[in-house]
Design an enzyme around this catalytic site. Structure first.
Site, PDB file in Angstrom:
ATOM      1  N   GLU C  60       0.815  -1.229   0.000  1.00 32.20           N
ATOM      2  CA  GLU C  60       0.000   0.000   0.000  1.00 32.20           C
ATOM      3  C   GLU C  60       0.837   1.264   0.000  1.00 32.20           C
ATOM      4  O   GLU C  60       0.491   2.263  -0.626  1.00 32.20           O
ATOM      5  CB  GLU C  60      -0.930   0.026   1.221  1.00 32.20           C
ATOM      6  CG  GLU C  60      -2.107  -0.914   1.139  1.00 32.20           C
ATOM      7  CD  GLU C  60      -1.770  -2.329   1.596  1.00 32.20           C
ATOM      8  OE1 GLU C  60      -0.620  -2.557   2.027  1.00 32.20           O
ATOM      9  OE2 GLU C  60      -2.666  -3.193   1.514  1.00 32.20           O
ATOM     10  N   HIS C 129     -10.063  -4.132  10.546  1.00 36.46           N
ATOM     11  CA  HIS C 129     -10.766  -4.123   9.258  1.00 36.46           C
ATOM     12  C   HIS C 129     -12.149  -3.484   9.370  1.00 36.46           C
ATOM     13  O   HIS C 129     -13.045  -3.809   8.610  1.00 36.46           O
ATOM     14  CB  HIS C 129     -10.919  -5.560   8.716  1.00 36.46           C
ATOM     15  CG  HIS C 129      -9.633  -6.167   8.278  1.00 36.46           C
ATOM     16  ND1 HIS C 129      -8.703  -6.652   9.167  1.00 36.46           N
ATOM     17  CD2 HIS C 129      -9.105  -6.354   7.045  1.00 36.46           C
ATOM     18  CE1 HIS C 129      -7.652  -7.136   8.504  1.00 36.46           C
ATOM     19  NE2 HIS C 129      -7.881  -6.963   7.204  1.00 36.46           N
TER      20      HIS C 129
END
Lengths: 323, 430, 324
Positions: C60, C129
């Site tokens: 990322e 998450h």
């Protein structure tokens, strides 16, 4: 194919290296007079890397560099005055005084920027190469980065993707032996960082970073390979940072003997010695005098340039209408 | 000892946020008598003289000459005894009130008359909205009981204080002035009197008349587009002004009105009657525009272009009848107001569209003739802005009053008579 | 008009923009062959090829930095970061790179990239998450942050984001992907920075984005039964913020509840309430009420997670409290 620089090209590299040296020394002198602002990161002794590596690039190619990027700015074609004016925060600076010496850019010239987050230039160049590949352009991106940046996590991510996708990017490692004050052997598990290139399936080469011709040859070959679509490569240029991390560096961790040994191998001296075989002394003296005069004039002009006026940046307005 | 605060509310209806203390007629320690002039303040458009409410001694001055005081602030104290108040007398503008809005906190926290239910050092807890409405309506929050958490005074509490016995069918907006920029409402009655000011003025034009209209009525004074708090609203034509007023009334849930309009506001009132969007019960017009082509263009231009109080005063004097003078400080206050709200450009644009070349570019006579409700026209015989001869164009059914010695602004020059005539029009509708 | 799921609306926007502009390309984890873990990019690699739809390694940090410079050099990348919880990995690229260059380089570069991500709780995905993290993003000058709540806005705003010359972080919500709604046909753009009034009301204003808009609408229904008329404003864009829509609504209702699925302290709800004080203080008849996540990690177990998330009941309670 670019392999060995012509005499004219080498002379141009020498001229630019001289200008950068005079620039760095001029900044050092003005810093002592208290006329600079913020830290200045000089690249004395490393000029061959930034100048010779960018000498292989074409106009449409792009380069990213570090917070110590003066040689790259000049090497990729920027004029002295906008660079110096930027360093002194003038309205006429390359970035109108907003960037300062670490973040200079000239998008037209393909200098897409100095970067003062160590390691950030590596994915930056990789992203430009991605853009070139997606658009099918015949250009390459170059990243000049240091041995300190080589230790970042983002270096790994970017090089893996560059190699995975065969992106047209050349990684030029300017190994100047220090990450701020910490020597490379205290930071890195390996002496020759470029052996990591093999881990990405990427070719690499180690060269004398103080020998402009050696840098030019190695980087030129890697750039042409990338341009052909064969993917990225790394050139590790061994050099030495003669003047400390920045103007705020108190020093004391570089030995006199070490500095003296590297000064004996000054890139300016190596290039001049090589050029005497093909260029007569009078021409060299003329080039040298011209480089000095040009830098002096650029300093004088930039220092008398106006300061910018502050204005709020509307593009950053958090509201959808002016308030 | 009892203290009697000298407060701006005693100056009458006032819609400005702050006033300027012009001069004190007494100094601390002086004996004063009820009715004596005690302090002169400059309000929205006029120098207002505040009289002592009680016999006693002036014991404290909270705002020195030259200082700005928030509306509602206590300017000083009159005590029944000669003892001086312990608080130091303000001789320099204090940083809090000079800074602006935060001065309001002082105003409401200031000591109040002994008859009020709160202890003098009580901080009043009120919502910002409640404070704003109270300020606009001239209500002292010290007398209002809060029903919110921690006794916080909310909008509903101020509304109750304004109108303890709301009529059941009352339009919602009027009980509270909720959110309606530029609308001021006081009193109570089902059908409100809507007052429209003239060119270059604002709703404070009605400040002398409003308190004289009586208690059992509802009034709404609006700032027309390009003026006062509605400076940012565009206005190109009389029709557009009328549409804006009608939108404003509709937003307030008002369907029936009595209209009062002065000059440009008179023309706007007539245009509003033609729109048919509100049910107009009666019309009172003060020197209305639109009944003939003539208008004193120099006055209009001078009004919009003057940049110094002296220059403006020369022109403003033309509003009044011969030999009349403006209150001291009036012109300076007008200039300050124009600069504060920045509507000079809006006014000049309006002049270009409505009054270019000394001519009124619109004809309201047909609208006037079409009226089928009680109609009254009031005009000063000495009007030097729009000639009183225009009154001759009034239809037979309209009552016409030509006031001797009065100029273009009967509401300022003859407020009592103007108020009486307005109420007679309103009452004549039954 | 067509009835579409939120994820399908996003897919349509990507497909249309890629077809119209060859400089638009997508990269991200699992977006190519698999079509994205939330199926937003389904079928796009087949249609546009592996160069313009790239499966990436789990990187990322570099991917975001590459989106910044790819955007500066002639393309319009759309990067998918699978979970907003991974955004901290992208922060250098956003905070130190993307946000500065337009200004620092004197307006000489554009950065037309879109970072799509999805956040929010309610699905049992646990502490790493389930977060929204929109406050962190909206804090950064020079970057737009939008969070549509309906399929129509999802499509129209993604198209607008791709065409925008500034970086745009496009926040989706895992519990919105299957929501169906009418989506106008054709090349419809919904401008960034404009709020939408979903429900007119007169007593209290509820301000929200993304999934919280759905909760706010439910809360307005509950409040109606209480005899309270609530106005629901879908801000749609966190930055730039449509402050005029906020002021207009509060000038009508004088009571505000701000809802945000992020943490409370230094959060977006705090920014909204400060903005309201800046622009509409004198319209307030009560303090602004905040409905947010409590300041703690999001637990896994269902009753623990549900207890923590803002919802219609909490919004209703806050509205009633502010009207006291």
């Amino acid at each position: 194919m670019k392999n060995t620089p012509s005499v004219e090209e080498h002379l141009e590299i020498y001229r630019k290296m001289l200008m950068v040296r005079h620039l760095e020394e001029g900044l050092g002198a003005l810093h002592k007079e208290g006329r600079t602002r913020g830290p200045i990161h000089r690249c004395d002794g490393q000029e061959a890397v930034g100048i010779a590596a960018t000498a292989v690039l074409e106009a449409g190619d792009k380069v990213t560099t570090t917070h110590r990027g003066h040689a790259v700015y000049i090497g990729k074609g920027m004029e002295l005055r906008p660079v110096i004016a930027e360093i002194f925060g003038r309205e006429t600076g390359a970035c109108a005084g907003r960037a300062g010496h670490m973040l200079v850019a000239d998008v037209e010239k393909g200098v897409i920027g100095g970067n003062a987050i160590v390691g950030a230039g590596i994915p930056a160049a990789t992203g430009m190469a991605l853009s070139m590949q997606v658009m099918g352009q015949p250009n390459v991106a170059m990243c000049v980065f240091g041995d300190g940046a080589a230790q970042t996590g983002i270096c790994h991510e970017a090089m893996n993707m560059a190699a995975l996708w065969k992106l047209p990017v050349v990684f030029v490692l300017e190994h100047n032996q220090f990450g701020l004050t910490v020597p490379s052997d205290v930071q890195s598990s390996v002496k020759d960082i470029s052996i990591r290139a093999a881990g990405y399936g990427m070719p690499s080469e180690i060269v004398d970073g103080n020998d402009a011709v050696a840098v030019y040859r190695a980087v030129g070959a890697m750039a042409e390979r990338a341009r052909r679509g064969e993917g990225p490569g790394m050139i590790e240029c061994k050099t030495y940072r003669l003047e400390g991390f920045s103007t705020s560096d108190m020093g004391g961790y570089q030995t006199k003997e070490e500095i003296a040994a590297w000064k004996a191998r000054d890139p300016l001296k190596i290039s001049r010695d090589a050029l005497t075989a093909d260029v007569d002394e009078a021409k060299l003296v003329e080039v040298e005098a011209k480089a000095k005069a040009d830098v002096d004039e650029a300093f004088a002009t930039a220092l008398s340039d106006p300061m910018p006026q502050f204005a709020i940046d509307e593009a950053c307005n958090p509201y959808s209408e002016a308030h | 000892m009892a203290n009697h605060p000298i407060s701006i509310e005693s100056a009458g209806g006032e819609y400005m946020e702050a006033v300027l203390v012009v001069s004190w007629a007494a100094k601390p320690g002086d004996r004063v008598k009820a009715g004596d002039l005690i302090v002169t303040v400059e309000t929205a458009k006029a120098a207002t003289e505040v009289e002592a409410s009680h016999d006693g001694w002036l014991t404290r001055i909270d705002f020195a000459e030259g200082q700005e005081a928030p509306v509602g602030a206590v300017l000083g104290l009159i005590s029944d005894t000669e003892e001086m108040a312990t608080e130091p007398i303000a001789s320099q503008p204090d940083p809090v009130s000079a800074a602006g809005t935060s001065g309001l906190e002082n105003a409401f926290a200031a000591p109040v008359a002994a008859s009020t239910p709160r202890a003098t050092d009580d901080r009043i807890i009120a919502s910002p909205l409640a404070r704003r409405i109270a300020r606009q309506a001239g209500i002292d929050l010290a007398g209002v009981t809060g029903t919110g958490p921690n006794g916080r005074i909310k909008q509903r509490d101020v509304a109750r204080a304004l109108d303890p016995h709301p009529a059941p069918a009352r339009p919602k907006g009027l009980s509270s002035t909720s959110g309606a920029a530029g609308i001021m409402a006081t009193g109570s009655r089902l059908i409100p009197i809507v007052l429209l000011h003239g060119f270059g003025a604002d709703k404070s034009a009605w400040r002398q008349v409003l308190p004289l209209l009586g208690k059992d009525i509802e009034t709404l004074a609006l700032d027309l587009p390009g003026h006062g708090s509605s400076t940012d609203q565009p206005a190109d034509s009389i029709e557009q002004l009328a549409y804006w007023v009608s939108d404003k009334l509709e937003a307030e849930g008002i369907e029936h009105v009595h209209l009062v309009g002065h000059s440009l506001g008179g023309a706007t009132a007539l245009a509003l009657t033609s729109l048919g969007r509100v049910a107009v019960q009666s019309v009172t017009l003060l020197a209305p525009a639109g009944l003939g082509p003539e208008i004193n263009g120099s006055f209009i231009t001078g009004l919009t272009r003057s940049e110094t109080p002296d220059a403006l005063e020369r022109w403003l004097t033309l509003m009044l009848g011969e030999n009349a003078a403006l209150p001291q400080g009036y012109a300076a206050a007008v200039i300050r107001q124009i600069e504060k709200i920045g509507n000079r450009g809006a006014l000049e644009a309006l002049v270009g569209r409505l009054f270019a070349h000394d001519t009124q570019a619109f004809d309201m006579v047909p609208a006037l003739k079409a009226l089928s409700v009680p109609t009254r026209i009031i005009w000063g015989r000495s009007d030097r802005v729009i000639p009183a001869s225009h009154a001759a164009r009034a239809p037979d059914f309209a009552a016409v009053h030509l006031l001797p010695g009065v100029g273009h602004v009967p509401q300022m020059e003859a407020p009592a008579l103007t108020a009486r005539l307005i109420m007679e029009t309103v009452r004549s509708t039954g | 008009m067509a009835l579409m799921r939120y994820a399908e609306a996003l897919n349509a926007a990507l497909r249309e923009e890629m077809a119209a502009d060859p400089s638009v390309f997508l990269f991200g984890e699992d977006i190519g062959r698999y079509g994205g873990v939330f199926k937003v990019t389904k079928g796009l690699m087949e249609e546009f090829g592996e160069s313009r739809v790239r499966d990436t390694p789990i990187s990322e940090q570099a991917m975001t930095a590459m989106a910044v410079t790819a955007a500066m050099t002639g393309t319009r990348p759309v990067l998918e970061i699978m979970y907003a919880d991974f955004i901290p990995l992208s922060l250098d690229a956003l905070v130190n790179q993307a946000s500065i260059y337009n200004y620092i380089w004197d307006g000489k570069v554009k950065m037309p990239f879109v970072l799509r991500t999805q956040g929010g709780g309610g699905s049992g995905a646990g502490a790493q998450h389930s977060k929204a993290l929109d406050s962190m993003l909206a804090h950064i000058p020079g970057i737009k942050v939008v969070a549509p709540s309906t399929p129509a806005d999802a499509k129209g705003m993604l198209k607008a984001a791709i065409r925008d010359d500034q970086p745009v972080v496009f926040l989706e919500h895992k519990l919105l992907y299957n929501v169906r709604g009418e989506v106008p046909d054709g090349d419809i753009i919904v401008p960034l920075g404009k709020a939408a009034t979903l429900r007119e009301g007169k007593d209290v204003s509820l301000f929200a984005t993304s999934k919280m808009v759905v909760e706010a609408v439910k809360a307005a229904d509950l409040l109606q039964a209480d005899g309270i008329s609530a106005e629901v404003i879908d801000l749609r864009s966190l930055r730039p913020l449509d402050v005029n829509a906020i002021v207009t609504s509060i000038s009508k209702t004088h009571h505000a509840v701000v809802v945000n699925e992020g943490w409370r302290f230094c959060g977006y709800a705090a920014e909204l309430s400060a903005t309201i004080m800046d622009f509409a203080f004198d319209e307030l008849d009560a303090p602004v009420a905040r409905v947010t996540l409590p300041d703690m990690p999001i637990p896994y177990s269902e009753p623990l997670e549900i207890a923590m998330l803002p919802n219609a009941d909490k919004i209703r309670a806050a509205a009633l409290a502010t009207l006291k």
